[in-house]
Design a protein around this motif. Structure first.
Motif, PDB file in Angstrom:
ATOM      1  N   TYR A 244       0.828  -1.203   0.000  1.00 43.26           N
ATOM      2  CA  TYR A 244       0.000   0.000   0.000  1.00 43.26           C
ATOM      3  C   TYR A 244       0.863   1.253   0.000  1.00 43.26           C
ATOM      4  O   TYR A 244       0.517   2.274  -0.573  1.00 43.26           O
ATOM      5  N   ARG A 245       2.002   1.148   0.670  1.00 42.98           N
ATOM      6  CA  ARG A 245       2.943   2.270   0.712  1.00 42.98           C
ATOM      7  C   ARG A 245       3.421   2.597  -0.717  1.00 42.98           C
ATOM      8  O   ARG A 245       3.460   3.746  -1.123  1.00 42.98           O
ATOM      9  N   VAL A 246       3.797   1.559  -1.450  1.00 50.63           N
ATOM     10  CA  VAL A 246       4.271   1.751  -2.822  1.00 50.63           C
ATOM     11  C   VAL A 246       3.159   2.377  -3.664  1.00 50.63           C
ATOM     12  O   VAL A 246       3.397   3.316  -4.425  1.00 50.63           O
ATOM     13  N   LEU A 247       1.941   1.875  -3.477  1.00 47.54           N
ATOM     14  CA  LEU A 247       0.806   2.408  -4.248  1.00 47.54           C
ATOM     15  C   LEU A 247       0.597   3.888  -3.952  1.00 47.54           C
ATOM     16  O   LEU A 247       0.377   4.692  -4.854  1.00 47.54           O
ATOM     17  N   ALA A 248       0.673   4.251  -2.652  1.00 48.48           N
ATOM     18  CA  ALA A 248       0.420   5.640  -2.272  1.00 48.48           C
ATOM     19  C   ALA A 248       1.513   6.566  -2.798  1.00 48.48           C
ATOM     20  O   ALA A 248       1.267   7.709  -3.139  1.00 48.48           O
ATOM     21  N   ASP A 249       2.747   6.052  -2.869  1.00 47.54           N
ATOM     22  CA  ASP A 249       3.880   6.894  -3.264  1.00 47.54           C
ATOM     23  C   ASP A 249       4.109   6.927  -4.767  1.00 47.54           C
ATOM     24  O   ASP A 249       4.980   7.635  -5.249  1.00 47.54           O
ATOM     25  N   LEU A 250       3.322   6.131  -5.468  1.00 53.32           N
ATOM     26  CA  LEU A 250       3.539   6.007  -6.898  1.00 53.32           C
ATOM     27  C   LEU A 250       3.454   7.360  -7.585  1.00 53.32           C
ATOM     28  O   LEU A 250       2.540   8.130  -7.352  1.00 53.32           O
ATOM     29  N   ASP A 251       4.409   7.632  -8.432  1.00 57.45           N
ATOM     30  CA  ASP A 251       4.422   8.902  -9.139  1.00 57.45           C
ATOM     31  C   ASP A 251       3.905   8.673 -10.558  1.00 57.45           C
ATOM     32  O   ASP A 251       4.532   7.993 -11.345  1.00 57.45           O
ATOM     33  N   GLY A 252       2.769   9.226 -10.849  1.00 60.21           N
ATOM     34  CA  GLY A 252       2.211   9.050 -12.187  1.00 60.21           C
ATOM     35  C   GLY A 252       1.072   8.054 -12.174  1.00 60.21           C
ATOM     36  O   GLY A 252       0.653   7.588 -11.111  1.00 60.21           O
ATOM     37  N   ARG A 253       0.566   7.720 -13.360  1.00 63.84           N
ATOM     38  CA  ARG A 253      -0.593   6.846 -13.426  1.00 63.84           C
ATOM     39  C   ARG A 253      -0.219   5.387 -13.215  1.00 63.84           C
ATOM     40  O   ARG A 253       0.816   4.923 -13.678  1.00 63.84           O
ATOM     41  N   VAL A 254      -1.111   4.693 -12.534  1.00 68.40           N
ATOM     42  CA  VAL A 254      -0.832   3.296 -12.211  1.00 68.40           C
ATOM     43  C   VAL A 254      -0.811   2.442 -13.488  1.00 68.40           C
ATOM     44  O   VAL A 254      -0.131   1.432 -13.568  1.00 68.40           O
ATOM     45  N   GLU A 255      -1.544   2.920 -14.509  1.00 70.86           N
ATOM     46  CA  GLU A 255      -1.572   2.160 -15.764  1.00 70.86           C
ATOM     47  C   GLU A 255      -0.208   2.086 -16.442  1.00 70.86           C
ATOM     48  O   GLU A 255       0.006   1.281 -17.341  1.00 70.86           O
TER      49      GLU A 255
END
Lengths: 653, 202
Positions: free
Chosen positions: B115-126
Motif C-alpha cells: 500500500y505504501r508503494v501504491l500511495a507513493d507512486l508517481d504518475g498513473r498506475v496504468e
C-alpha cells in the motif's frame, strides 16, 4: 619442518572463474568433499609459496551472504569464523557492479581481504577498462588484475595475500558508510549489540547490519544471549520504520543501499571505451537460445552427450568385464589353494566381482560423464539449456537445470545423482536427487522388458514405465512440500560463452572421480561380499523362509523370488538372471502367472536404488537422506506390490 | 475512455501534477490524459459532486476521499494485471485483505509495504506493466516486485532494485523464462517471477 602455515579462502560469485583460480593455484593437490551436514561441495587444496604452506579453501559460489541458501550460510560462517587468514574475493571484471555486491558484504565482515579482478581480458574485449589502483584505494585492500584461465596475475595475487598476512600491506577493508538514515540507526543498534555477551566474536557492525536485515540465523543467535531479545526487538522496530519510509521489505532496502554505494564506486573506477563488438559469441548466443534452433541444438547436444557417455561407456564396460574374467578365474584358482572353498568363493564372487562391478560403472560411465559435465559447465552452455527447458521442468516442480541429471538417469542413475550438484540450492539438489533415483535406467529396462515385455506384452511393459513416472512425480511432489526452504522461481545468471580450459577440465574430472571411488567402492564391495556369503554358506534357504510372509504373503510371488530381489540390489539386471536361477527355468511364464510377473517387475523397478546409486546418494546427500530415499522406495514398492497382488487376486489373473 | 474511467486517472494526474508543483486545471489534465478537455471537464464535475476533488480558481485539489478512491483504483489495477492477468476478477471481491492473504498468499507485512508503494507512486498506475509485457529490445525501470520475501530479496541482491533500468534481451517461447540485462550482467528470470515485477516502460 619449520614451514609457516597460512589458510586462505576463495569467495566469489558463480561463473567468475573461481574454480579455475582454485585449480590453477592447487593443481591436483586437492580434495573434494561436503561441508559437514550439507550437500554443499567443499574443495580444499594446498600450495607452497615463499616458504609458506598455504591451505586453500574454495567456498561455494554465491552472490550474497544472506541466509538464502545452504551455500551462503556455509560461506559466511567460514569467513566469520576467522579460520582463514586472508579471504580472496574473486571478482568478474566484466560484470563489476554485480560482483561488488558480494565484496561489500565481505567488507562488512571486516575480514582481511584481497580482491582478484579476474577475467580482465574478457572485460577488455567488452571495452571495459578498470582502474584497479583506484578501486584498491576506495576499498582499502589490494586489488590484483588476473586472467585465471591462462594464469596471468596469480603470482602477484599470492604475493598480495602473503603481504597482507605479514602485515606489509593493509588488508583490512575500509568501513563503508551507508546513507544517513540507515547509518544513524545502525550506530544506535551497534551500541546495543556491543553491550551483549555473545559466545563468538563477530564484528558488531556486521551483526547490527544482519539484525537490521532480520537475518533469521543472526536473530536466533542474538536472542539466545541475555538481553538479546530486547536488541532484536529494537532491530525489528528500526526495520519496520525503514520499511514504512521506503515501502519495500528491509532486505530490498539494504540491497538497494549497497547497490547505490556500488554504482558510485563503479562510476569512479570503470570506463567503457568501446561498445562491445558483435563476434562469434554473439552468434552462438542467439543460435543456442533461438526459439526453434535452440531446441534443435539442445536436442543434439543431449543426444551427443548421452550417446557419448553410454556408447563409450558401454564399450569400455564390456571390455573391462571381458578383460577381468580370466583374472577372476585365476584369482579363484589361486585362492582355492590357500583358503577353504567357501571362503575363496566369497572373496572372488563377492569382493572381487563387486570391485569389478564398481569398475565397470565408474571408469566407463563416471569419467566420460564428468568430462562432458565439466565441458558444459565451463563453456557456459548449461544456463542456456536451463533457460530453454525451465518452463517444462517447472511442471514437475524442478528447474531447467535439472534436465541434465534427469536425462542421464535414463542411462544410469549413478551419474544422474552425481549430476544433481549442478543445481544451485540444497533444496533443489535434493528434489532432483529424489526424482533421478526413480527414473527407469538401462538396467531397469532390462528387467521390465525381460520379464513383462517378453511374457506379457509391450503394453504391459509400458504401463510399468507409467507407474514408475507416477511414483516419481508423487515422491518429488511430496519432497517439494516436505523439504524446508521457499521455492523460488528461476533467477539465474547467463554468463557469456567462453573457451573451457583443459587443465581445469581434467583436474575437475580426476578429483571428482577419485572422490566417488573413495566413497562408493567400499559400499559396493561390502554389499556384494555379504550377499555372496549368504549364497555360499547356504543361508539362502533361511532367508527365503524368513522373507516368505513378505514375498508370498504380501506380494503373492513364489517364495524363491526374494533371492533375485536381493541380488537386484547389487545390479538391477541381475534380478532377471537370478530369477531364472532361482526358478530353474528361463521361461518364467511356466512357473509364474501374468500377475506375478507383473508384480515382480514392478517391485524390482521401484524398490531400493541399486547399490552403486545408493553409494552415489550417500556421497552426494549424506547417509540420512540416502537411507530415507531407500526406505521410502521400499515402502512404496511393497505397498504397490501388495495392492497389485490384491487386485490380481480379486480379478483372478 | 468513458467518463467513469476518466475520474481515477484524473485523480492520479492531479496528484502527480501537484507533486511537480504545477496547478492542475482542465486543460492540463486533458493534455496528460490525452482526452478532450470537454470530456475531462464533465468527468471532473462528477468527481466534485462525489466529493473526490475540490475546485478552486479553475484548478483541482484531491480530497482525502479522492485519494482513497485513487488508491482503490490502483489496488484493483495491480490486482487484475499482476495477479489475475487482466481477467477483471476484482469485481467480485469484497474483503480485500482476506483475498490478498488467502488467494494470493501475501503476508500482512508485504501488504503494508504494498500500500505504501501504491500511495507513493508517481504518475498513473496504468504505466506499471509486468516485466513480461516488454518486448525484446525494450527497456523498463523497475518499480517494485511482488512475491515471497525470499524471491523479492533475491532479485534485489542480483541487482534488480527499485529504480534500476533493465533491458529485455529475449524471451523463451510458451511463457518460458525472460532474459534481461541489468547492471552489466544477464539474468534469466522464470515467467511467473518476472510477471510480478512491475516496471515502467522507458
Amino acid at each position: 619442518m619449520g614451514m609457516k602455515r597460512l589458510t586462505i579462502a576463495l569467495a566469489g560469485n558463480a561463473n567468475v572463474g573461481k574454480s579455475c583460480v582454485f585449480n590453477q593455484l592447487t593443481g591436483l593437490n586437492q580434495t573434494i568433499g561436503n561441508w559437514p551436514g550439507k550437500t554443499v561441495e567443499k574443495a580444499e587444496g594446498t600450495l607452497y609459496f615463499q616458504g609458506y604452506r598455504i591451505k586453500v579453501i574454495d567456498l561455494p559460489g554465491t552472490y550474497s551472504l544472506s541466509a538464502y541458501s545452504a551455500e551462503e550460510v556455509v560461506a559466511r560462517d567460514f569467513i566469520a569464523s576467522r579460520e582463514a587468514d586472508v579471504v580472496i574475493d574473486i571478482v568478474d571484471a566484466s560484470a563489476l557492479e554485480r560482483n561488488l555486491y558480494l565484496t561489500l558484504q565481505l567488507v562488512e565482515l571486516e575480514t582481511p581481504l584481497v580482491v582478484a579482478l579476474n577475467q580482465v581480458d574478457m572485460a577488455e574485449k567488452k571495452g571495459i577498462v578498470i582502474d584497479h589502483e583506484k578501486l584498491s584505494e576506495i576499498l582499502g585492500v589490494p586489488v590484483v588484475p588476473t586472467v585465471a584461465v591462462t594464469g596471468v596475475g596469480l603470482k602477484e595475487l599470492l604475493q598480495a595475500v602473503v603481504d597482507v598476512a605479514e602485515g606489509k600491506r593493509p588488508g583490512k577493508p575500509k568501513r563503508i558508510l551507508y546513507g544517513r538514515e540507515i547509518e544513524e540507526r545502525l550506530r544506535a543498534l551497534e551500541r546495543e549489540v556491543e553491550g551483549l555477551n555473545l559466545p563468538r566474536k563477530y564484528p558488531s557492525r556486521w551483526l547490527s547490519i544482519k539484525l537490521l536485515e532480520l537475518d533469521p540465523l543472526v536473530v536466533d543467535l542474538v536472542s539466545r544471549v541475555e538481553g538479546g531479545r530486547r536488541v532484536v526487538e529494537l532491530a525489528e522496530e528500526i526495520a519496520r520504520e525503514l520499511e514504512d519510509m521506503h515501502g519495500e521489505p528491509i532486505g530490498v532496502i539494504m540491497a538497494a543501499e549497497r547497490y547505490s554505494k556500488i554504482t558510485r564506486m563503479v562510476s569512479e573506477v570503470q570506463r567503457i571505451i568501446a561498445p562491445p563488438r558483435v563476434k562469434w559469441e554473439r552468434y552462438l548466443e542467439s543460435l543456442t537460445t533461438h526459439p526453434v534452433l535452440g531446441y534443435i541444438i539442445l536436442a543434439a547436444v543431449l543426444a551427443g552427450m548421452l550417446s557419448f557417455v553410454f556408447y563409450v561407456g558401454g564399450l569400455a564396460s564390456a571390455s573391462i568385464e571381458e578383460g577381468t574374467a580370466p583374472l577372476l578365474e585365476l584369482a579363484e584358482e589361486l585362492l582355492k589353494q590357500a583358503l577353504p572353498q567357501e571362503v575363496a568363493s566369497v572373496v572372488v564372487n563377492g569382493a572381487l566381482v563387486g570391485l569389478v562391478a564398481g569398475l565397470t560403472v565408474v571408469l566407463p560411465y563416471i569419467i566420460p560423464f564428468h568430462i562432458i559435465l565439466s565441458l558444459l559447465e565451463d563453456s557456459g552452455y548449461l544456463p542456456r539449456a536451463a533457460y530453454l527447458t525451465d518452463n517444462l521442468m517447472h511442471k514437475v516442480g524442478l528447474h531447467g537445470k535439472a534436465l541434465i541429471p534427469i536425462l542421464l538417469g535414463f542411462g544410469c542413475n549413478v551419474p544422474a545423482c552425481v549430476g544433481c550438484r549442478i543445481l544451485e540450492t540444497d533444496r533443489e539438489r535434493c528434489l532432483c536427487g529424489f526424482a533421478t533415483v526413480l527414473i527407469p535406467c538401462a538396467a531397469r529396462t532390462i528387467v521390465i522388458l525381460g520379464v513383462v515385455g517378453r511374457f506379457i506384452g509391450i503394453a504391459a511393459a509400458l504401463s510399468i514405465y507409467l507407474v514408475d513416472f507416477a511414483v516419481m512425480l508423487l515422491i518429488t511432489r511430496l519432497a517439494y512440500k516436505a523439504l524446508p526452504g521457499e521455492p523460488v522461481g528461476l533467477i539465474m545468471e547467463i554468463p557469456p560463452y567462453r573457451r573451457p580450459s583443459l587443465r581445469s577440465l581434467l583436474s575437475k574430472t580426476w578429483v571428482r572421480t577419485r572422490e566417488f571411488i573413495v566413497i562408493a567402492f567400499p559400499i559396493i564391495i561390502v554389499a556384494s561380499t555379504f550377499l555372496e556369503a549368504l549364497n555360499s554358506f547356504n543361508l539362502v534357504e533361511p532367508v527365503i523362509s524368513v522373507m516368505e510372509p513378505f514375498t508370498s504373503g504380501l506380494l503373492g510371488l513364489p517364495a524363491q523370488a526374494i533371492v533375485p530381489l536381493l541380488f537386484g540390489f547389487l545390479r538391477k539386471e541381475l534380478a532377471v538372471v537370478m530369477l531364472a536361477d532361482a526358478l530353474g527355468t528361463t521361461d518364467f511364464s511356466q512357473v509364474m502367472s501374468m500377475g506375478q510377473m507383473y508384480t515382480f517387475a514392478l517391485v524390482a523397478t521401484l524398490y531400493i536404488p541399486c547399490v552403486a546409486t545408493l553409494a552415489a546418494l550417500v556421497k552426494e546427500f549424506g547417509w540420512r537422506r540416502a537411507i530415507t530415499i531407500a526406505l521410502l522406495t521400499i515402502a512404496v514398492a511393497s505397498a504397490l506390490g501388495g495392492l497389485l497382488h490384491l487386485a490380481f487376486y480379486l480379478v483372478g489373473v | 475512455m468513458s467518463e467513469v474511467d476518466i475520474v481515477p486517472c484524473a485523480l492520479e494526474v492531479i496528484v502527480a501534477l501537484r507533486r511537480r508543483g504545477l496547478t492542475p486545471n482542465d486543460v492540463l489534465i486533458a493534455k496528460e490524459l490525452d482526452e478532450s478537455p470537454y470530456k475531462v471537464k464533465r468527468a471532473m464535475e462528477e468527481a466534485v459532486k462525489q466529493g473526490l476533488v475540490e475546485r478552486k480558481n479553475g484548478s483541482y485539489e484531491v480530497t482525502e476521499e479522492g485519494f482513497k478512491h485513487m488508491l482503490k483504483h490502483r489496488e484493483l489495477y495491480v490486482h487484475d494485471v499482476f495477479f489475475h492477468g487482466s481477467d477483471r476478477w476484482s469485481r467480485v471481491v469484497t474483503d480485500w485483505g482476506r483475498h490478498w492473504r488467502r488467494r494470493h498468499g501475501l503476508t500482512g507485512n508485504f501488504l503494508r509495504n504494498f500500500y505504501r508503494v501504491l500511495a507513493d507512486l508517481d504518475g498513473r498506475v496504468e504505466e506499471l506493466i509486468p516485466l513480461t509485457e516488454l518486448k525484446p529490445g525494450e527497456r523498463g525501470v523497475v518499480v517494485s516486485a511482488a512475491g515471497g520475501y525470499g524471491a523479492v530479496r533475491r532479485l534485489a541482491e542480483m541487482g534488480l532494485t527499485p529504480g534500476i533500468q533493465v533491458l529485455v534481451v529475449r524471451k523463451a517461447p510458451l511463457r518460458g523464462p525472460i532474459e534481461v540485462e541489468v547492471r552489466g550482467t544477464r539474468l534469466a528470470l522464470g515467467f511467473g517471477l518476472a510477471s510480478r515485477i512491475a516496471v515502467k516502460r522507458v
